[in-house]
Scaffold this active site. Structure first.
Site, PDB file in Angstrom:
ATOM      1  N   ARG A 111       0.889  -1.187   0.000  1.00 37.60           N
ATOM      2  CA  ARG A 111       0.000   0.000   0.000  1.00 37.60           C
ATOM      3  C   ARG A 111       0.910   1.215   0.000  1.00 37.60           C
ATOM      4  O   ARG A 111       1.690   1.420   0.948  1.00 37.60           O
ATOM      5  CB  ARG A 111      -0.915  -0.011   1.224  1.00 37.60           C
ATOM      6  CG  ARG A 111      -1.611   1.306   1.431  1.00 37.60           C
ATOM      7  CD  ARG A 111      -2.745   1.240   2.406  1.00 37.60           C
ATOM      8  NE  ARG A 111      -3.899   0.584   1.818  1.00 37.60           N
ATOM      9  CZ  ARG A 111      -5.147   0.689   2.267  1.00 37.60           C
ATOM     10  NH1 ARG A 111      -5.410   1.420   3.328  1.00 37.60           N
ATOM     11  NH2 ARG A 111      -6.130   0.064   1.672  1.00 37.60           N
ATOM     12  N   HIS A 138      -7.106   0.879  -6.725  1.00 38.64           N
ATOM     13  CA  HIS A 138      -7.328   0.004  -5.567  1.00 38.64           C
ATOM     14  C   HIS A 138      -7.952  -1.298  -6.105  1.00 38.64           C
ATOM     15  O   HIS A 138      -9.135  -1.583  -5.889  1.00 38.64           O
ATOM     16  CB  HIS A 138      -8.244   0.699  -4.554  1.00 38.64           C
ATOM     17  CG  HIS A 138      -8.215   0.098  -3.179  1.00 38.64           C
ATOM     18  ND1 HIS A 138      -7.468  -1.014  -2.844  1.00 38.64           N
ATOM     19  CD2 HIS A 138      -8.874   0.452  -2.040  1.00 38.64           C
ATOM     20  CE1 HIS A 138      -7.661  -1.293  -1.562  1.00 38.64           C
ATOM     21  NE2 HIS A 138      -8.502  -0.428  -1.053  1.00 38.64           N
ATOM     22  N   GLN A 141      -9.979  -3.827  -3.905  1.00 40.96           N
ATOM     23  CA  GLN A 141     -11.294  -3.329  -3.514  1.00 40.96           C
ATOM     24  C   GLN A 141     -12.312  -3.597  -4.625  1.00 40.96           C
ATOM     25  O   GLN A 141     -13.421  -4.075  -4.368  1.00 40.96           O
ATOM     26  CB  GLN A 141     -11.198  -1.817  -3.237  1.00 40.96           C
ATOM     27  CG  GLN A 141     -12.505  -1.197  -2.794  1.00 40.96           C
ATOM     28  CD  GLN A 141     -12.931  -1.658  -1.407  1.00 40.96           C
ATOM     29  OE1 GLN A 141     -12.151  -1.617  -0.481  1.00 40.96           O
ATOM     30  NE2 GLN A 141     -14.169  -2.120  -1.268  1.00 40.96           N
ATOM     31  N   ASP A 233     -17.123   7.288  -1.873  1.00 36.68           N
ATOM     32  CA  ASP A 233     -15.878   7.121  -1.105  1.00 36.68           C
ATOM     33  C   ASP A 233     -15.581   8.482  -0.472  1.00 36.68           C
ATOM     34  O   ASP A 233     -16.201   9.500  -0.833  1.00 36.68           O
ATOM     35  CB  ASP A 233     -14.750   6.672  -2.056  1.00 36.68           C
ATOM     36  CG  ASP A 233     -13.422   6.419  -1.343  1.00 36.68           C
ATOM     37  OD1 ASP A 233     -13.413   6.294  -0.100  1.00 36.68           O
ATOM     38  OD2 ASP A 233     -12.381   6.365  -2.032  1.00 36.68           O
TER      39      ASP A 233
HETATM   40  N1   CP Z   1     -11.331  -0.163   1.970  1.00 36.27           N
HETATM   41  C1   CP Z   1     -10.076  -0.237   2.422  1.00 36.27           C
HETATM   42  O1   CP Z   1      -9.118  -0.432   1.670  1.00 36.27           O
HETATM   43  O2   CP Z   1      -9.973  -0.075   3.763  1.00 36.27           O
HETATM   44  P1   CP Z   1      -8.623   0.118   4.604  1.00 36.27           P
HETATM   45  O3   CP Z   1      -8.069   1.465   4.245  1.00 36.27           O
HETATM   46  O4   CP Z   1      -9.040   0.018   6.020  1.00 36.27           O
HETATM   47  O5   CP Z   1      -7.672  -0.971   4.215  1.00 36.27           O
HETATM   48  N1  NVA Z   2      -9.803   6.810  -1.570  1.00 31.43           N
HETATM   49  C1  NVA Z   2      -9.478   6.368  -0.234  1.00 31.43           C
HETATM   50  C2  NVA Z   2      -9.710   4.901  -0.120  1.00 31.43           C
HETATM   51  C3  NVA Z   2      -9.408   4.307   1.228  1.00 31.43           C
HETATM   52  C4  NVA Z   2      -9.647   2.831   1.279  1.00 31.43           C
HETATM   53  C5  NVA Z   2      -8.037   6.721   0.061  1.00 31.43           C
HETATM   54  O1  NVA Z   2      -7.184   6.550  -0.811  1.00 31.43           O
HETATM   55  O2  NVA Z   2      -7.759   7.194   1.160  1.00 31.43           O
END
Ligand code: CP
Ligand code: NVA
Length: 314
Positions: A111, A138, A141, A233
């Site tokens: 990440r 992502h 997801q 989101d």
């Molecule tokens: N949706 C998601 O990726 O959640 P986290 O940021 O908690 O991993």
């Molecule tokens: N768009 C958000 C998603 C978190 C799971 C971020 O990148 O913070």
């Protein structure tokens, strides 16, 4: 003697890494969704497939769902994971980090703040690298999300997914994944917050193949009309905190409340990748609505990622 895994005949991933959604072929995506159904139904059948394998989780940003579902998925498939939090390549060049990990683990889940980081990791590591969220995508997801939509409606082709809010990482992965599966995709966002033009062009190319319709609009009613799923989101993603006040103002008309949800089909589900900011992109009432699927999405992160790990490392 260890029992042989009962199921080992699933399709193997033809590539090495999952850095962006399109690293899975259409056939692999469809096979993964089917495998995720089987994994969810019969988890013990896959309990040994990753025995003897270790996976490193490198996280530059916080996480609840992604970290825990990867750790659990790996454990429940018989493998081991190690977790490392902090800047990837902060103390030493990324290419060195990648070649250290190469000697210890069988895969990397990362990440990161920028897509370049995960791409560079993959360039230098010979083991598979999975993008667990970057600024652009992502993909894990999106896999869980389409699994959730299919569970609710029985199919995907011909459905419409409407995303209200920022054309961000989650929106971009969903757009690509939905369109290639034959779902219409509409994104309703304020001016200046559209997805990046390169990803939109890719989605247009995929729409021409799948026959799905793609719309990027500033009109919420247009985005929501006929939608089977309404997705939102956070308005401010991790790393954009300094823009929070400006974004709060720009996105206000895009908050999913009962009246906006009412512009979609009467059986439309509400979706959010979580974490959610109630009172900003979504109201508490919509989060708690009888048609909210947010915790199914969270559950399916586990199953979809198990399917992904099996196809990449099993
Ligand atoms: N949706 C998601 O990726 O959640 P986290 O940021 O908690 O991993
Ligand atoms: N768009 C958000 C998603 C978190 C799971 C971020 O990148 O913070």
């Amino acid at each position: 003697m260890a029992r042989l895994p009962a199921r080992s005949s699933f399709l193997k991933f033809s590539g090495t890494d999952l850095l962006r959604d399109l690293d899975l072929t259409n056939d692999e995506l469809v096979a993964l969704l089917d495998l995720a159904v089987d994994v969810k139904r019969s988890p013990t059948e896959y309990a040994q497939v990753l025995a003897g394998k270790s996976i490193a989780l490198l996280f530059e940003k916080p996480s609840l769902r992604t970290r825990l579902t990867f750790e659990l998925a790996i454990k429940q498939l018989g493998g081991d994971s190690v977790f490392c939090e902090g800047p990837v390549g902060g103390r030493e060049p990324l290419k060195d980090v990648a070649r250290n990990l190469d000697r210890w683990v069988n895969g990397i889940v990362a990440r990161v703040f920028t897509q370049e980081t995960v791409e560079e990791l993959a360039e230098w590591a010979s083991v598979p690298v999975i993008n667990a969220l970057s600024d652009l995508y992502h993909p894990c997801q999106a896999l869980a999300d389409v699994q959730t939509i299919r569970e609710r409606f029985g199919n995907l082709q011909g459905l419409k997914l409407a995303f209200l809010g920022d054309g961000n990482n989650v929106a971009q992965s969903l757009m690509i994944t939905a369109i290639r599966l034959g779902m219409d995709f509409a994104l309703g966002c304020p001016q200046g917050y559209s997805p990046n033009p390169e990803t939109v062009a890719q989605a247009e190319g995929l729409a021409a193949i799948s026959g799905a319709a793609l719309a990027i609009t500033h009109d919420t009613a247009e985005a929501l009309r006929g939608a089977h799923a309404v997705y939102t989101d956070v308005w401010t993603s991790m790393g954009q905190e300094r823009e929070a006040a400006k974004r709060k103002k720009a996105f206000r008309p895009y908050q999913v409340d009962d009246s906006l949800l009412g512009l979609a089909r009467s059986d439309a589900i509400f979706m959010h990748c979580l974490p959610a900011r109630r009172g900003e992109e979504v109201t508490d009432a919509v989060m708690e609505h009888g048609r909210s699927a947010v915790f199914d999405q969270a559950e399916n992160r586990l199953h979809a990622q198990k399917a992904l790990l099996l196809m990449m490392l099993g």
